[in-house]
Design a protein around this motif. Sequence first.
Motif, PDB file in Angstrom:
ATOM      1  N   ARG A 187      10.624   2.679   5.545  1.00  0.00           N
ATOM      2  CA  ARG A 187      10.559   3.451   4.294  1.00  0.00           C
ATOM      3  C   ARG A 187      10.034   4.860   4.554  1.00  0.00           C
ATOM      4  O   ARG A 187      10.507   5.829   3.959  1.00  0.00           O
ATOM      5  N   PHE A 188       9.058   4.964   5.441  1.00  0.00           N
ATOM      6  CA  PHE A 188       8.522   6.284   5.793  1.00  0.00           C
ATOM      7  C   PHE A 188       9.606   7.146   6.425  1.00  0.00           C
ATOM      8  O   PHE A 188       9.786   8.317   6.052  1.00  0.00           O
ATOM      9  N   ILE A 189      10.341   6.590   7.376  1.00  0.00           N
ATOM     10  CA  ILE A 189      11.413   7.322   8.046  1.00  0.00           C
ATOM     11  C   ILE A 189      12.473   7.760   7.037  1.00  0.00           C
ATOM     12  O   ILE A 189      12.962   8.895   7.070  1.00  0.00           O
ATOM     13  N   ALA A 190      12.823   6.861   6.098  1.00  0.00           N
ATOM     14  CA  ALA A 190      13.827   7.187   5.084  1.00  0.00           C
ATOM     15  C   ALA A 190      13.350   8.323   4.179  1.00  0.00           C
ATOM     16  O   ALA A 190      14.125   9.215   3.812  1.00  0.00           O
ATOM     17  N   ARG A 191      12.064   8.302   3.826  1.00  0.00           N
ATOM     18  CA  ARG A 191      11.543   9.369   2.965  1.00  0.00           C
ATOM     19  C   ARG A 191      11.557  10.713   3.676  1.00  0.00           C
ATOM     20  O   ARG A 191      11.680  11.765   3.038  1.00  0.00           O
ATOM     21  N   LEU A 192      11.469  10.696   4.988  1.00  0.00           N
ATOM     22  CA  LEU A 192      11.580  11.942   5.750  1.00  0.00           C
ATOM     23  C   LEU A 192      13.016  12.445   5.813  1.00  0.00           C
ATOM     24  O   LEU A 192      13.278  13.522   6.355  1.00  0.00           O
ATOM     25  N   GLY A 193      13.937  11.665   5.249  1.00  0.00           N
ATOM     26  CA  GLY A 193      15.346  12.054   5.258  1.00  0.00           C
ATOM     27  C   GLY A 193      16.061  11.694   6.532  1.00  0.00           C
ATOM     28  O   GLY A 193      17.089  12.291   6.878  1.00  0.00           O
ATOM     29  N   LYS A 194      15.539  10.669   7.223  1.00  0.00           N
ATOM     30  CA  LYS A 194      16.097  10.288   8.517  1.00  0.00           C
ATOM     31  C   LYS A 194      16.590   8.850   8.504  1.00  0.00           C
ATOM     32  O   LYS A 194      16.255   8.064   7.617  1.00  0.00           O
ATOM     33  N   GLN A 195      17.388   8.524   9.515  1.00  0.00           N
ATOM     34  CA  GLN A 195      17.942   7.185   9.661  1.00  0.00           C
ATOM     35  C   GLN A 195      17.232   6.459  10.797  1.00  0.00           C
ATOM     36  O   GLN A 195      17.200   6.942  11.927  1.00  0.00           O
ATOM     37  N   ALA A 196      16.675   5.290  10.492  1.00  0.00           N
ATOM     38  CA  ALA A 196      16.054   4.460  11.521  1.00  0.00           C
ATOM     39  C   ALA A 196      17.137   3.639  12.207  1.00  0.00           C
ATOM     40  O   ALA A 196      17.817   2.841  11.564  1.00  0.00           O
ATOM     41  N   VAL A 197      17.314   3.847  13.493  1.00  0.00           N
ATOM     42  CA  VAL A 197      18.352   3.149  14.265  1.00  0.00           C
ATOM     43  C   VAL A 197      17.661   2.145  15.182  1.00  0.00           C
ATOM     44  O   VAL A 197      16.879   2.527  16.058  1.00  0.00           O
ATOM     45  N   MET A 255       0.832  -1.196   0.000  1.00  0.00           N
ATOM     46  CA  MET A 255       0.000   0.000   0.000  1.00  0.00           C
ATOM     47  C   MET A 255       0.872   1.254   0.000  1.00  0.00           C
ATOM     48  O   MET A 255       1.795   1.383   0.797  1.00  0.00           O
ATOM     49  N   GLU A 256       0.578   2.172  -0.926  1.00  0.00           N
ATOM     50  CA  GLU A 256       1.330   3.423  -0.983  1.00  0.00           C
ATOM     51  C   GLU A 256       0.846   4.364   0.113  1.00  0.00           C
ATOM     52  O   GLU A 256      -0.349   4.543   0.319  1.00  0.00           O
ATOM     53  N   ILE A 257       1.803   4.956   0.829  1.00  0.00           N
ATOM     54  CA  ILE A 257       1.475   5.874   1.909  1.00  0.00           C
ATOM     55  C   ILE A 257       1.408   7.293   1.353  1.00  0.00           C
ATOM     56  O   ILE A 257       2.407   7.833   0.884  1.00  0.00           O
ATOM     57  N   LYS A 258       0.211   7.875   1.395  1.00  0.00           N
ATOM     58  CA  LYS A 258       0.031   9.254   0.932  1.00  0.00           C
ATOM     59  C   LYS A 258      -0.494  10.164   2.035  1.00  0.00           C
ATOM     60  O   LYS A 258      -0.083  11.320   2.145  1.00  0.00           O
ATOM     61  N   LYS A 259      -1.405   9.623   2.853  1.00  0.00           N
ATOM     62  CA  LYS A 259      -2.072  10.435   3.872  1.00  0.00           C
ATOM     63  C   LYS A 259      -1.645   9.990   5.265  1.00  0.00           C
ATOM     64  O   LYS A 259      -1.819   8.830   5.633  1.00  0.00           O
ATOM     65  N   ILE A 260      -1.094  10.934   6.025  1.00  0.00           N
ATOM     66  CA  ILE A 260      -0.584  10.670   7.361  1.00  0.00           C
ATOM     67  C   ILE A 260      -1.507  11.302   8.392  1.00  0.00           C
ATOM     68  O   ILE A 260      -1.887  12.465   8.270  1.00  0.00           O
ATOM     69  N   ALA A 261      -1.872  10.526   9.403  1.00  0.00           N
ATOM     70  CA  ALA A 261      -2.644  11.069  10.532  1.00  0.00           C
ATOM     71  C   ALA A 261      -1.741  11.110  11.752  1.00  0.00           C
ATOM     72  O   ALA A 261      -1.090  10.116  12.080  1.00  0.00           O
ATOM     73  N   ILE A 262      -1.684  12.257  12.420  1.00  0.00           N
ATOM     74  CA  ILE A 262      -0.846  12.421  13.602  1.00  0.00           C
ATOM     75  C   ILE A 262      -1.736  12.765  14.786  1.00  0.00           C
ATOM     76  O   ILE A 262      -2.432  13.790  14.782  1.00  0.00           O
ATOM     77  N   LEU A 263      -1.707  11.915  15.796  1.00  0.00           N
ATOM     78  CA  LEU A 263      -2.520  12.109  16.995  1.00  0.00           C
ATOM     79  C   LEU A 263      -1.698  12.856  18.037  1.00  0.00           C
ATOM     80  O   LEU A 263      -0.832  12.290  18.695  1.00  0.00           O
ATOM     81  N   GLY A 264      -1.937  14.151  18.155  1.00  0.00           N
ATOM     82  CA  GLY A 264      -1.179  14.961  19.101  1.00  0.00           C
ATOM     83  C   GLY A 264      -0.520  16.128  18.394  1.00  0.00           C
ATOM     84  O   GLY A 264       0.209  15.932  17.411  1.00  0.00           O
ATOM     85  N   SER A 265      -0.764  17.343  18.893  1.00  0.00           N
ATOM     86  CA  SER A 265      -0.242  18.536  18.225  1.00  0.00           C
ATOM     87  C   SER A 265       0.726  19.314  19.104  1.00  0.00           C
ATOM     88  O   SER A 265       0.867  20.530  18.975  1.00  0.00           O
TER      89      SER A 265
END
Length: 297
Positions: free
Chosen positions: A168-178, A1-11
């Motif tokens: 993959r989501f973390i990588a697309r954000l330009g970050k490294q998953a450790v 499934m392609e990730i296009k829409k992100i829901a974030i709980l908490g602002s």
Amino acid sequence: MEIKKIAILGSGRLGRGIAENAATKGYDVTLFTQGAGSQNAPHRIEQSLNRKVAKWAMTETQKRVILNRINYTADLKELKNADLVIEATIDHFYTKQELLRTADRLCRPEVVFILTSATLPVYEVARGLTRSNLLVGARFIPPVVDVDAVELSYSPDTDKNAIEIVKRFIARLGKQAVRVHESSGLVNPRTLVTLINEAAYLLDEGTASADAIETIVKESWGMDQGPFEMADRMGIDIILDWMEQLQKRYGDRYKPAPIIYRLVRQGRLGVKTKQGFFSWNEDGQRADKPGHGQEEN
């Protein structure tokens, strides 16, 4: 499934940072604004982008495109449209679990959930969810847009495909998953509260002023922020909550310094109340001059 829409709980600071980062990378973001201070989320995100415009890191047009990708709502029914759900609320077990249970009922069954908790292991929060195998831990470190490392954790029962989706989501954000093994506090929160707490003990004991401690720590280790600014920006009440949870798990090495309790009792919680170890203005900048922070407590 392609990730296009992100829901974030908490602002809060964490949720806003993830929202800004994701929108900058082209995701459509729904930021769920509930609780104290949530009404300031749009203003805070625009402020952050304005600082980038001022530094010529982006254009005014690019800023507007990013802002238009973020939708704000308090209606949890909007979760039905999400391709990925990120929990970014306060680190209270029952608060997180009840919110995720609600999301569990409203989201499509294949949607992966991300837990950003600083102190709660994935396997504990996953109990009671019908998609317990689709909950993955990803501890984003504030300020999210500036910190490239993300602490990735998961239980032995976590679905491998769910882990890959989060990577993959973390990588697309330009970050490294450790990869970090599941434990309360992971790496960043435990080391952060240790630094803040020791600095607070130094202040309580009269070893040096708040600004002196801040300057020495920053200059010694090449840090942009010292322990007191980090505490003020995170929220001293949040830092105290982490310390108390870690103290229950690991003992008195995480026992909060007395000044931490005093500041919370006085409502001096940092940037969000404009008073903490230091004084702050509406734009989240120091309102007091160096040398005028909490020196005698």
